[in-house]
Scaffold this motif. Sequence first.
Motif: not given
Length: 361
Positions: A316-321, A325-327, A261-263
């Motif tokens: 955009a930056y949060a979506d990229l992170l 993580f998903k990949l 997980g990540y936060v």
Amino acid sequence: MDPASPQGPRKGRGSLSNAVGRFEGYDRVEVDDGWGSADEPALPLATTLTEDTTRTIIARNKSPDVPFDRSINMYRGCEHGCVYCFARPTHAYLGLSPGLDFESRLFYKPRAAELLVQELSAAGYRCLPMALGTNTDPYQPIERELQLTRHILEVLRDFNHPVSIVTKGALVQRDIDILGPMAVKRQAKVAISITTLDRALARRMEPRAATPERRLETVRALADAGIPVGVMAAPMIPGLNDQELETILEAAKDAGAGTAGYVSLRLPLEIKDLFAEWLEAQVPLRAKHVLALVRDIRGGKLNSAEFGDRMRGGGAYADLLAQRFKLATRRLGLNQTRELGGLDCSQFRRPPRAGDQLSLF
């Protein structure tokens, strides 16, 4: 205590200053007495312990974006000294500073295990997984001496009560003898928080937590003991450690982690100023860039407290992170989850006490 303005980093401490909490009606300002005292190196800061006389031990939670509804915190304040810790503002409720006070003036609950027995024995108690490490770390350095976390685990074991632990402390290995048998009954899981694999950055950012190597060793030890173990890459700080996300997940997977997980970094209340101060002192060339990126994922602010947004951020930056993580978890076969599923509450039983009448069934 210490003045609000910093004299520079103190050995073994994360915060640089000790500004008063938000409920105080005064402030502290450092003043040079004319003898050049303000130019002297900061003195080491000793840790003090105070008994917490709380009469309850289980804290209830209704937040929709965390995967538990009850938790136990045996300590207030945390000696690990993580500068970004979201729990720091809670020290303001005690009339203390979320800065150096939080990591040096600690409170402990000596009756924690006794109180837990009382609450679990109540006729109306309904069992759901208990979370440890939700506010302050249950395996911070003073646990080695006080052993409050171990005593809590002994009670949970005796009641067949499932538990989930998050920690940066390698000391959790001490309790494998309790957690291992609990895990066999699907009553224990552990997540190790790893924010960076860079020893130098970890020392400055989390001065009294276990080194990154020790945390990976802990993942391996727990996995080898058959205890479900995951990694929490938290917090991810834009422009400071977020580029390590994939390497942290890979290293944890190699060590035996099964979940991840990540936060994203949160900077509520007093932490905003403490963290900005730390950046200027520890990574001055990146300070403005990091804060700009934090604002980018927090809608132009340094913090967003809305449920559903506060853990990940937006833009955009949060979506990229999130996509990274998903990949990465898909590629590594890490079964990311927010749930405490898999922990079995059906075996919960109140152990018999001396003088209890024997059951006929």
